[in-house]
Design a protein around this motif. Structure first.
Motif, PDB file in Angstrom:
ATOM      1  N   ARG A 215       0.821  -1.219   0.000  1.00  0.00           N
ATOM      2  CA  ARG A 215       0.000   0.000   0.000  1.00  0.00           C
ATOM      3  C   ARG A 215       0.848   1.260   0.000  1.00  0.00           C
ATOM      4  O   ARG A 215       0.308   2.360  -0.074  1.00  0.00           O
ATOM      5  CB  ARG A 215      -0.916   0.007   1.229  1.00  0.00           C
ATOM      6  CG  ARG A 215      -1.903  -1.138   1.284  1.00  0.00           C
ATOM      7  CD  ARG A 215      -2.988  -0.893   2.316  1.00  0.00           C
ATOM      8  NE  ARG A 215      -2.480  -0.766   3.671  1.00  0.00           N
ATOM      9  CZ  ARG A 215      -2.367  -1.766   4.544  1.00  0.00           C
ATOM     10  NH1 ARG A 215      -2.710  -3.004   4.159  1.00  0.00           N
ATOM     11  NH2 ARG A 215      -1.915  -1.569   5.765  1.00  0.00           N
ATOM     12  N   GLY A 216       2.156   1.140   0.098  1.00  0.00           N
ATOM     13  CA  GLY A 216       3.030   2.305   0.080  1.00  0.00           C
ATOM     14  C   GLY A 216       3.235   2.952   1.427  1.00  0.00           C
ATOM     15  O   GLY A 216       3.811   4.037   1.509  1.00  0.00           O
ATOM     16  N   GLU A 217       2.811   2.274   2.507  1.00  0.00           N
ATOM     17  CA  GLU A 217       2.899   2.870   3.829  1.00  0.00           C
ATOM     18  C   GLU A 217       4.277   2.697   4.469  1.00  0.00           C
ATOM     19  O   GLU A 217       4.543   3.292   5.516  1.00  0.00           O
ATOM     20  CB  GLU A 217       1.832   2.251   4.741  1.00  0.00           C
ATOM     21  CG  GLU A 217       0.413   2.532   4.262  1.00  0.00           C
ATOM     22  CD  GLU A 217      -0.646   1.771   5.057  1.00  0.00           C
ATOM     23  OE1 GLU A 217      -0.259   1.137   6.068  1.00  0.00           O
ATOM     24  OE2 GLU A 217      -1.830   1.806   4.674  1.00  0.00           O
ATOM     25  N   LEU A 218       5.138   1.889   3.863  1.00  0.00           N
ATOM     26  CA  LEU A 218       6.459   1.644   4.425  1.00  0.00           C
ATOM     27  C   LEU A 218       7.566   2.075   3.468  1.00  0.00           C
ATOM     28  O   LEU A 218       8.693   1.590   3.541  1.00  0.00           O
ATOM     29  CB  LEU A 218       6.632   0.155   4.754  1.00  0.00           C
ATOM     30  CG  LEU A 218       5.602  -0.461   5.706  1.00  0.00           C
ATOM     31  CD1 LEU A 218       5.899  -1.948   5.913  1.00  0.00           C
ATOM     32  CD2 LEU A 218       5.598   0.260   7.042  1.00  0.00           C
ATOM     33  N   ASP A 219       7.257   3.006   2.579  1.00  0.00           N
ATOM     34  CA  ASP A 219       8.233   3.406   1.568  1.00  0.00           C
ATOM     35  C   ASP A 219       9.332   4.301   2.122  1.00  0.00           C
ATOM     36  O   ASP A 219      10.415   4.390   1.540  1.00  0.00           O
ATOM     37  CB  ASP A 219       7.528   4.126   0.405  1.00  0.00           C
ATOM     38  CG  ASP A 219       6.722   3.158  -0.451  1.00  0.00           C
ATOM     39  OD1 ASP A 219       6.941   1.938  -0.331  1.00  0.00           O
ATOM     40  OD2 ASP A 219       5.875   3.617  -1.237  1.00  0.00           O
ATOM     41  N   THR A 220       9.076   5.012   3.213  1.00  0.00           N
ATOM     42  CA  THR A 220      10.079   5.926   3.756  1.00  0.00           C
ATOM     43  C   THR A 220      11.055   5.178   4.660  1.00  0.00           C
ATOM     44  O   THR A 220      10.725   4.152   5.269  1.00  0.00           O
ATOM     45  CB  THR A 220       9.400   7.046   4.563  1.00  0.00           C
ATOM     46  OG1 THR A 220       8.745   6.477   5.712  1.00  0.00           O
ATOM     47  CG2 THR A 220       8.369   7.772   3.707  1.00  0.00           C
ATOM     48  N   ARG A 221      12.261   5.719   4.765  1.00  0.00           N
ATOM     49  CA  ARG A 221      13.250   5.130   5.662  1.00  0.00           C
ATOM     50  C   ARG A 221      12.831   5.308   7.117  1.00  0.00           C
ATOM     51  O   ARG A 221      13.229   4.513   7.981  1.00  0.00           O
ATOM     52  CB  ARG A 221      14.629   5.764   5.415  1.00  0.00           C
ATOM     53  CG  ARG A 221      15.222   5.382   4.071  1.00  0.00           C
ATOM     54  CD  ARG A 221      16.641   5.905   3.938  1.00  0.00           C
ATOM     55  NE  ARG A 221      17.556   5.350   4.917  1.00  0.00           N
ATOM     56  CZ  ARG A 221      18.143   4.166   4.825  1.00  0.00           C
ATOM     57  NH1 ARG A 221      17.892   3.384   3.775  1.00  0.00           N
ATOM     58  NH2 ARG A 221      18.964   3.738   5.757  1.00  0.00           N
ATOM     59  N   ARG A 222      12.027   6.321   7.386  1.00  0.00           N
ATOM     60  CA  ARG A 222      11.559   6.538   8.755  1.00  0.00           C
ATOM     61  C   ARG A 222      10.769   5.335   9.256  1.00  0.00           C
ATOM     62  O   ARG A 222      10.908   4.927  10.415  1.00  0.00           O
ATOM     63  CB  ARG A 222      10.698   7.798   8.815  1.00  0.00           C
ATOM     64  CG  ARG A 222      10.162   8.111  10.220  1.00  0.00           C
ATOM     65  CD  ARG A 222       9.415   9.431  10.213  1.00  0.00           C
ATOM     66  NE  ARG A 222       8.873   9.732  11.530  1.00  0.00           N
ATOM     67  CZ  ARG A 222       7.674   9.336  11.962  1.00  0.00           C
ATOM     68  NH1 ARG A 222       6.894   8.618  11.147  1.00  0.00           N
ATOM     69  NH2 ARG A 222       7.250   9.640  13.166  1.00  0.00           N
ATOM     70  N   ALA A 223       9.954   4.725   8.385  1.00  0.00           N
ATOM     71  CA  ALA A 223       9.178   3.551   8.781  1.00  0.00           C
ATOM     72  C   ALA A 223      10.100   2.404   9.177  1.00  0.00           C
ATOM     73  O   ALA A 223       9.865   1.708  10.173  1.00  0.00           O
ATOM     74  CB  ALA A 223       8.258   3.117   7.637  1.00  0.00           C
ATOM     75  N   GLY A 224      11.167   2.202   8.423  1.00  0.00           N
ATOM     76  CA  GLY A 224      12.111   1.148   8.761  1.00  0.00           C
ATOM     77  C   GLY A 224      12.811   1.411  10.087  1.00  0.00           C
ATOM     78  O   GLY A 224      12.969   0.494  10.906  1.00  0.00           O
ATOM     79  N   TRP A 225      13.203   2.657  10.320  1.00  0.00           N
ATOM     80  CA  TRP A 225      13.878   2.981  11.586  1.00  0.00           C
ATOM     81  C   TRP A 225      12.946   2.827  12.779  1.00  0.00           C
ATOM     82  O   TRP A 225      13.362   2.380  13.856  1.00  0.00           O
ATOM     83  CB  TRP A 225      14.435   4.406  11.531  1.00  0.00           C
ATOM     84  CG  TRP A 225      15.710   4.534  10.765  1.00  0.00           C
ATOM     85  CD1 TRP A 225      15.920   5.198   9.592  1.00  0.00           C
ATOM     86  CD2 TRP A 225      16.981   3.960  11.120  1.00  0.00           C
ATOM     87  NE1 TRP A 225      17.221   5.080   9.186  1.00  0.00           N
ATOM     88  CE2 TRP A 225      17.900   4.333  10.106  1.00  0.00           C
ATOM     89  CE3 TRP A 225      17.424   3.169  12.180  1.00  0.00           C
ATOM     90  CZ2 TRP A 225      19.235   3.931  10.143  1.00  0.00           C
ATOM     91  CZ3 TRP A 225      18.749   2.778  12.221  1.00  0.00           C
ATOM     92  CH2 TRP A 225      19.643   3.160  11.221  1.00  0.00           C
ATOM     93  N   VAL A 226      11.672   3.214  12.615  1.00  0.00           N
ATOM     94  CA  VAL A 226      10.709   3.067  13.716  1.00  0.00           C
ATOM     95  C   VAL A 226      10.533   1.596  14.073  1.00  0.00           C
ATOM     96  O   VAL A 226      10.548   1.209  15.251  1.00  0.00           O
ATOM     97  CB  VAL A 226       9.358   3.715  13.340  1.00  0.00           C
ATOM     98  CG1 VAL A 226       8.270   3.312  14.336  1.00  0.00           C
ATOM     99  CG2 VAL A 226       9.486   5.235  13.294  1.00  0.00           C
TER     100      VAL A 226
END
Length: 418
Positions: A215-226
């Protein structure tokens, strides 16, 4: 020979559609190989009184628990499976396929290699019993050989639930695991089987994360770091203050296992793994632009289910075949020291060679029926290939392989072999 390998790698690279996300295949290959190496390192078959029993170096040497943090990679596999399954379902619907047609195609790829494994071990079990082998030894061998099937059952159930999971927030199954563990370990309430509710719920968490990726909700690096930070902190807190085991795999004889059934600690650990996997996507995409690494990943993906299903059989075959030579260090001896670890590392190439023989014998069962036809709406014929999906005569390759064809890799032009 090296020139032939390089030439073959270039052909695989050229045959791969430009639209394919190679990081997805790299993550899947790493997850499968992590599980295989982890089992080979922490599973020991000790010879004693004419029989074999299972032991683990983690039981005798608990300081080796970090090994399980590296090689327990199931969460990454379920993350990738959720991502590619939701993409594949959306693509199938766009081409006019029904949910039933899509599901049959995906589950069929799982069923064929499983039937081969069950067939062989039915014969082996009968032969062992007729030859007078100790019942405990037969039970140990059969349990190890069939242990990968629990994973495939969960994967099949989640694949069937993909239309429901496509919009599911990962916090919902995480909340289920949290409440079950509070009842089990905090309040000591509920029946003994309550913990098995965590089996589907626990692995639904990374699978739902894969749908969120689609769905595109994890495209940012911020999501991975969180995910990485929260999962790491939560797991460390659960191990240090709540008494969860530090090992993220099962240890024979332990009072509590993080995997049998899954606990909150292994789920939060999986969140950290998923976060790290998301952060590595760009680096993996750059690495997979080189033909040789990409050809290696493609080769693993072509037979991922065969590798996964037969790796325990390779270990047991090596152990049983060498018994006449006596108790060999690292193979038949108790895993109780650094000497055993050094010897076991020396046996890994032998396990790999036996697994390669199993792969040569049984890989065809995974790839039979790779080219099928399904009739979509309006009578339009749609061709389905493992790992790629092509509609009509356009020749456009679809997305990455899905959960059902977990071993799929890029389609190689007719007449070419990987």
């Amino acid at each position: 020979m090296w020139q032939a390998v390089r030439h073959g790698a270039r052909r695989v690279d050229e045959a791969t559609p430009a639209s394919r996300d190679r990081a997805v295949d790299a993550l899947r290959a790493c997850a499968i190989l992590g599980v295989v190496l982890g089992h080979w390192l922490v599973t020991a078959l000790v010879a004693h009184d004419g029989g074999l029993y299972t032991a683990s170096p983690l039981g005798r040497m608990p300081w080796l628990a970090p090994i399980s943090w590296i090689f327990q990679t199931l969460a990454v596999f379920f993350l990738v499976s959720g991502h590619v399954a939701t993409r594949s379902l959306a693509s199938a619907r766009g081409r006019g396929l029904t949910y039933g047609q899509w599901l049959r195609a995906r589950l069929g790829r799982l069923a064929r290699p499983v039937l081969a494994l069950l067939g062989l071990w039915a014969v082996v079990t009968a032969g062992l019993l007729l030859s007078g082998a100790p019942a405990d030894t037969v039970h140990t061998l059969v349990k190890l050989a069939l242990s990968p099937l629990w994973f495939l059952l969960v994967l099949a159930a989640l694949t069937a639930a993909t239309p429901l999971v496509a919009r599911l927030h990962p916090l919902w199954p995480l909340a289920v695991v949290l409440h079950v563990d509070v009842l089990r370990f905090g309040l000591h309430l509920g029946p003994a089987w309550l913990g098995w509710a965590d089996l589907p719920a626990g692995w639904l968490v990374p699978y739902a994360l894969g749908a969120a990726w689609t769905r595109g909700e994890l495209d940012t690096r911020r999501a991975g770091w969180v995910l990485l930070a929260f999962g790491t902190a939560a797991t460390a807190g659960l191990v240090h203050w709540a008494g969860y085991p530090a090992a993220m795999v099962g240890v024979p004889g332990a009072a509590v296992s993080n995997l049998d059934p899954p606990t909150l600690a292994v789920v939060t650990f999986g969140l950290a793994q998923c976060g790290l996997a998301l952060l590595l996507r760009d680096r993996l995409r750059r690495a997979m632009r080189r033909p040789l690494p990409w050809a290696a990943v493609a080769t693993v993906n072509l037979s991922a289910m065969t590798i996964f299903l037969w790796h325990q059989t390779a270990l047991m075959t090596t152990t049983a075949a060498t018994l006449p030579a006596g108790r060999l260090p690292g193979l038949h001896t108790a895993p109780d020291g650094l000497t055993w670890i050094a010897a076991r590392l020396g046996w890994l190439p032998v396990f790999a060679l036996v697994l390669a023989l199993c792969w040569g014998a049984f890989r065809s069962y995974e790839q039979i029926g790779g080219r099928r036809r399904a009739r979509g709406r309006g009578g339009r014929v749609v061709r389905v290939h493992p790992g790629t999906e092509r509609a009509g005569r356009s020749g456009r390759a679809g997305g990455a392989a899905g959960a059902g064809d977990a071993g799929a890799a890029p389609r190689v032009p007719r007449g070419r072999r990987v």
